[in-house]
Design a protein around this motif. Structure first.
Motif, mmCIF file in Angstrom:
data_model
loop_
_atom_site.group_PDB
_atom_site.id
_atom_site.type_symbol
_atom_site.label_atom_id
_atom_site.label_comp_id
_atom_site.label_asym_id
_atom_site.label_seq_id
_atom_site.Cartn_x
_atom_site.Cartn_y
_atom_site.Cartn_z
ATOM 1 N N ARG A 24 0.829 -1.215 0.000
ATOM 2 C CA ARG A 24 0.000 0.000 0.000
ATOM 3 C C ARG A 24 0.862 1.263 0.000
ATOM 4 O O ARG A 24 0.583 2.223 -0.723
ATOM 5 N N LEU A 25 1.904 1.258 0.827
ATOM 6 C CA LEU A 25 2.740 2.454 0.956
ATOM 7 C C LEU A 25 3.583 2.698 -0.293
ATOM 8 O O LEU A 25 3.751 3.842 -0.712
ATOM 9 N N THR A 26 4.114 1.622 -0.895
ATOM 10 C CA THR A 26 4.883 1.820 -2.126
ATOM 11 C C THR A 26 3.966 2.298 -3.254
ATOM 12 O O THR A 26 4.339 3.164 -4.031
ATOM 13 N N ALA A 27 2.751 1.761 -3.326
ATOM 14 C CA ALA A 27 1.796 2.183 -4.351
ATOM 15 C C ALA A 27 1.323 3.620 -4.128
ATOM 16 O O ALA A 27 0.978 4.322 -5.080
ATOM 17 N N ALA A 28 1.311 4.060 -2.868
ATOM 18 C CA ALA A 28 0.834 5.410 -2.538
ATOM 19 C C ALA A 28 1.897 6.488 -2.743
ATOM 20 O O ALA A 28 1.627 7.660 -2.513
ATOM 21 N N GLY A 29 3.116 6.102 -3.147
ATOM 22 C CA GLY A 29 4.117 7.104 -3.481
ATOM 23 C C GLY A 29 5.283 7.264 -2.530
ATOM 24 O O GLY A 29 6.017 8.248 -2.629
ATOM 25 N N ALA A 30 5.479 6.324 -1.610
ATOM 26 C CA ALA A 30 6.671 6.388 -0.757
ATOM 27 C C ALA A 30 7.915 6.299 -1.647
ATOM 28 O O ALA A 30 7.911 5.598 -2.661
ATOM 29 N N VAL A 31 8.965 7.028 -1.284
ATOM 30 C CA VAL A 31 10.204 6.990 -2.065
ATOM 31 C C VAL A 31 11.210 6.011 -1.493
ATOM 32 O O VAL A 31 12.183 5.657 -2.156
ATOM 33 N N GLY A 32 10.988 5.585 -0.270
ATOM 34 C CA GLY A 32 11.866 4.611 0.369
ATOM 35 C C GLY A 32 11.137 3.878 1.464
ATOM 36 O O GLY A 32 10.359 4.475 2.207
ATOM 37 N N VAL A 33 11.359 2.564 1.521
ATOM 38 C CA VAL A 33 10.728 1.747 2.555
ATOM 39 C C VAL A 33 11.763 0.782 3.103
ATOM 40 O O VAL A 33 12.433 0.082 2.333
ATOM 41 N N LEU A 34 11.901 0.758 4.413
ATOM 42 C CA LEU A 34 12.711 -0.253 5.078
ATOM 43 C C LEU A 34 11.750 -1.188 5.799
ATOM 44 O O LEU A 34 10.924 -0.730 6.585
ATOM 45 N N ILE A 35 11.853 -2.473 5.488
ATOM 46 C CA ILE A 35 11.009 -3.475 6.126
ATOM 47 C C ILE A 35 11.893 -4.286 7.061
ATOM 48 O O ILE A 35 12.929 -4.803 6.650
ATOM 49 N N ALA A 36 11.482 -4.377 8.321
ATOM 50 C CA ALA A 36 12.221 -5.158 9.316
ATOM 51 C C ALA A 36 11.299 -6.244 9.846
ATOM 52 O O ALA A 36 10.192 -5.964 10.282
ATOM 53 N N ASP A 37 11.769 -7.477 9.791
ATOM 54 C CA ASP A 37 10.969 -8.605 10.256
ATOM 55 C C ASP A 37 11.824 -9.454 11.178
ATOM 56 O O ASP A 37 13.032 -9.568 10.985
ATOM 57 N N GLN A 38 11.187 -10.042 12.183
ATOM 58 C CA GLN A 38 11.905 -10.902 13.123
ATOM 59 C C GLN A 38 12.275 -12.239 12.490
ATOM 60 O O GLN A 38 13.211 -12.888 12.935
ATOM 61 N N GLN A 39 11.549 -12.651 11.465
ATOM 62 C CA GLN A 39 11.830 -13.921 10.804
ATOM 63 C C GLN A 39 12.858 -13.709 9.699
ATOM 64 O O GLN A 39 12.674 -12.878 8.818
ATOM 65 N N ALA A 40 13.914 -14.501 9.745
ATOM 66 C CA ALA A 40 15.003 -14.360 8.781
ATOM 67 C C ALA A 40 14.514 -14.536 7.354
ATOM 68 O O ALA A 40 13.749 -15.440 7.053
ATOM 69 N N GLY A 41 14.941 -13.641 6.486
ATOM 70 C CA GLY A 41 14.662 -13.737 5.066
ATOM 71 C C GLY A 41 13.343 -13.153 4.601
ATOM 72 O O GLY A 41 13.197 -12.834 3.418
ATOM 73 N N VAL A 42 12.360 -13.001 5.480
ATOM 74 C CA VAL A 42 11.037 -12.526 5.069
ATOM 75 C C VAL A 42 11.115 -11.098 4.536
ATOM 76 O O VAL A 42 10.600 -10.790 3.448
ATOM 77 N N ALA A 43 11.739 -10.209 5.270
ATOM 78 C CA ALA A 43 11.829 -8.807 4.850
ATOM 79 C C ALA A 43 12.669 -8.660 3.588
ATOM 80 O O ALA A 43 12.329 -7.880 2.698
ATOM 81 N N GLU A 44 13.737 -9.417 3.522
ATOM 82 C CA GLU A 44 14.608 -9.344 2.358
ATOM 83 C C GLU A 44 13.863 -9.787 1.094
ATOM 84 O O GLU A 44 13.982 -9.171 0.032
ATOM 85 N N ASP A 45 13.089 -10.874 1.181
ATOM 86 C CA ASP A 45 12.324 -11.359 0.027
ATOM 87 C C ASP A 45 11.274 -10.340 -0.409
ATOM 88 O O ASP A 45 11.095 -10.092 -1.603
ATOM 89 N N LEU A 46 10.580 -9.745 0.553
ATOM 90 C CA LEU A 46 9.567 -8.745 0.232
ATOM 91 C C LEU A 46 10.215 -7.511 -0.398
ATOM 92 O O LEU A 46 9.683 -6.935 -1.352
ATOM 93 N N ALA A 47 11.377 -7.113 0.125
ATOM 94 C CA ALA A 47 12.079 -5.957 -0.428
ATOM 95 C C ALA A 47 12.482 -6.217 -1.883
ATOM 96 O O ALA A 47 12.347 -5.335 -2.734
ATOM 97 N N THR A 48 12.957 -7.414 -2.175
ATOM 98 C CA THR A 48 13.326 -7.766 -3.549
ATOM 99 C C THR A 48 12.122 -7.670 -4.471
ATOM 100 O O THR A 48 12.210 -7.166 -5.594
#
Length: 141
Positions: A24-48
């Motif tokens: 939602r935030l990327t579609a709404a026009g954010a210029v940068g998003v950092l996603i932090a997740d406690q589960q290894a690899g989840v945030a990295e996969d979503l960021a990719t």
């Protein structure tokens, strides 16, 4: 809440998901998003998946219930994306978005303490009391 042109941190708690919020935030026009997740690899996969020209998305591991992890997230976001405008907590029972426009522009101990307090309040809003588990920060032990 202004999203267009904003840098956003999304911190995901156990049992929560930041995927819909990040989309939602990327579609709404954010210029940068950092996603932090406690589960290894989840945030990295979503960021990719979400990273694109005009909206840089970074994924990292982190637990916002630890003040040291909040500080590390702020440092990482500011290093890669610029000053943070919105800090979001996605928990098992919802999400909460905190605007940082009222905090001072520079990172110092006072600002970090205010941010940790805001994040603590946000966690309280998205996790019912019976599901909360205490976490000690290694630095405070």
């Amino acid at each position: 809440m202004r999203v267009i042109g904003s840098v956003v941190v999304i911190a995901v708690l156990d049992g929560g998901s930041g995927a819909d919020l990040a989309r939602r935030l990327t579609a709404a026009g954010a210029v940068g998003v950092l996603i932090a997740d406690q589960q290894a690899g989840v945030a990295e996969d979503l960021a990719t998946e979400l990273d694109r020209p005009g909206c840089r998305v970074v994924g990292v591991g982190g637990d916002v219930r630890r003040p040291s992890d909040v500080a590390a997230l702020v440092d990482t976001a500011e290093k890669h994306l610029g000053p943070i405008d919105l800090f979001c907590v996605a928990g098992p029972d919802g999400e909460r978005i905190v605007s940082l426009c009222d905090l001072p522009d520079h990172l110092d101990l006072e600002r970090l303490a205010e941010l940790v307090a805001l994040v603590g309040e946000a966690i309280g809003e998205v996790v019912v009391p019976a599901r909360r588990r205490p976490v000690q920060d290694v630095a405070t032990v």
